[in-house]
Design a protein around this motif. Structure first.
Motif, PDB file in Angstrom:
ATOM      1  N   ASP A  93      89.239 -24.019  86.403  1.00 33.60           N
ATOM      2  CA  ASP A  93      89.612 -25.134  85.526  1.00 33.60           C
ATOM      3  C   ASP A  93      88.427 -25.560  84.659  1.00 33.60           C
ATOM      4  N   VAL A  94      87.251 -25.578  85.251  1.00 27.53           N
ATOM      5  CA  VAL A  94      86.045 -25.944  84.507  1.00 27.53           C
ATOM      6  C   VAL A  94      85.750 -24.906  83.427  1.00 27.53           C
ATOM      7  N   ALA A  95      85.866 -23.643  83.789  1.00 20.64           N
ATOM      8  CA  ALA A  95      85.613 -22.566  82.830  1.00 20.64           C
ATOM      9  C   ALA A  95      86.599 -22.626  81.672  1.00 20.64           C
ATOM     10  N   THR A  96      87.868 -22.877  81.988  1.00 19.20           N
ATOM     11  CA  THR A  96      88.884 -22.985  80.941  1.00 19.20           C
ATOM     12  C   THR A  96      88.591 -24.149  80.010  1.00 19.20           C
ATOM     13  N   HIS A  97      88.097 -25.252  80.560  1.00 21.06           N
ATOM     14  CA  HIS A  97      87.788 -26.441  79.771  1.00 21.06           C
ATOM     15  C   HIS A  97      86.773 -26.151  78.674  1.00 21.06           C
TER      16      HIS A  97
END
Length: 266
Positions: free
Chosen positions: A182-186
């Motif tokens: 989720d952090v990477a996608t953000h």
């Protein structure tokens, strides 16, 4: 000092749209691009405005906005979403003058900032008489938040900016369930690149930092005697009390129960 919210909202355009105030805006205008792109007048030139771009205009400044198909792309779809508000008042005059305000800045799409903006929209839309005092406080909080966001951005570039965006995302979601993905996608990076960059910027992993945030939140909530330690553990993002107990003791050198007994209640 006076502060007044004239209008605010969220707009999403799928058709061409144009707006201008070439003779100058009658009030302050804040506009935050959260989806798609458009073009706006910035320092005398039309510039492309993309997701994460914040526009700040003061009264008297010329303004122009264009939302249209990209040149040379016949099948391109129009999609542009933004939060906006118009406001005025002596408090805003003083706030604007106390530090340099750039017309165009890139900031992080922080959930807390969006939450403030949405709350202002809801308060302004109330069918009964609006609470001008509450709106005033919310608007002041938004201004201060935007000021901090733009100041942080000015001091960060490249990897540091991306690292800080990941850090802010973790702070906002640490007490809930989230994944490294989720952090990477953000920040629009691969998981491996995001993991490496975060460790490079802060000397710790995302999971280690999330644990720090969760433990810090738990300590704050221990001041509330109405919450049991089990409830605090779950509300701060720990999957179970044994895991919380183990992590807490490792960090603070004593059990949550003993720590709470030695901490005076508010």
């Amino acid at each position: 000092m006076q502060i007044e919210l004239l209008t605010c909202g969220y707009s999403f355009h799928m058709e061409p749209f144009f707006a201008n105030a070439k003779s100058g805006l009658p009030s302050y205008l804040f506009r935050f691009q959260v989806e798609g792109s458009c073009e706006a007048l910035v320092d005398g030139q039309m510039k492309t405005i993309e997701q994460g771009n914040l526009l700040l205009y003061k009264p008297g400044e010329p303004y122009e906005l264009r939302i249209e198909e990209a040149h040379g792309q016949l099948d391109a779809k129009i999609a542009s979403g933004d939060y906006y508000l118009f406001c005025k008042g002596t408090w805003l005059d003083a706030w604007w003058q106390r530090s340099s305000k750039r017309t165009l800045t890139r900031i992080d799409t922080d959930p807390r900032l969006i939450s403030l903006w949405r709350q202002l929209i809801l308060e302004k839309r109330r069918m009964d008489e609006e609470d001008s005092e509450l709106i005033g406080y919310l608007l002041k909080a938004l201004c201060l938040y935007l000021e901090r966001a733009t100041t942080e951005t000015a001091s960060l570039q490249g990897h540091s900016f991306t690292g800080t965006r990941m850090k802010r995302f973790i702070e906002a979601h640490a007490t809930a369930t989230f994944k490294v993905e989720d952090v990477a996608t953000h920040v629009k990076l691969s998981v491996s690149r995001a993991v490496h960059l975060f460790k490079e910027c802060f000397g710790k992993t995302m999971i280690q930092y999330a644990l720090e945030v969760r433990l810090s939140s738990a300590v704050e909530r221990m001041h509330d005697s109405s919450l049991s330690l089990e409830q605090i553990a779950l509300s701060c993002g720990f999957g179970s009390y044994p895991y919380f107990h183990r992590a807490f003791k490792q960090r603070y050198g004593q059990s949550p129960k003993l720590f709470r007994q030695q901490t005076p209640a508010d």
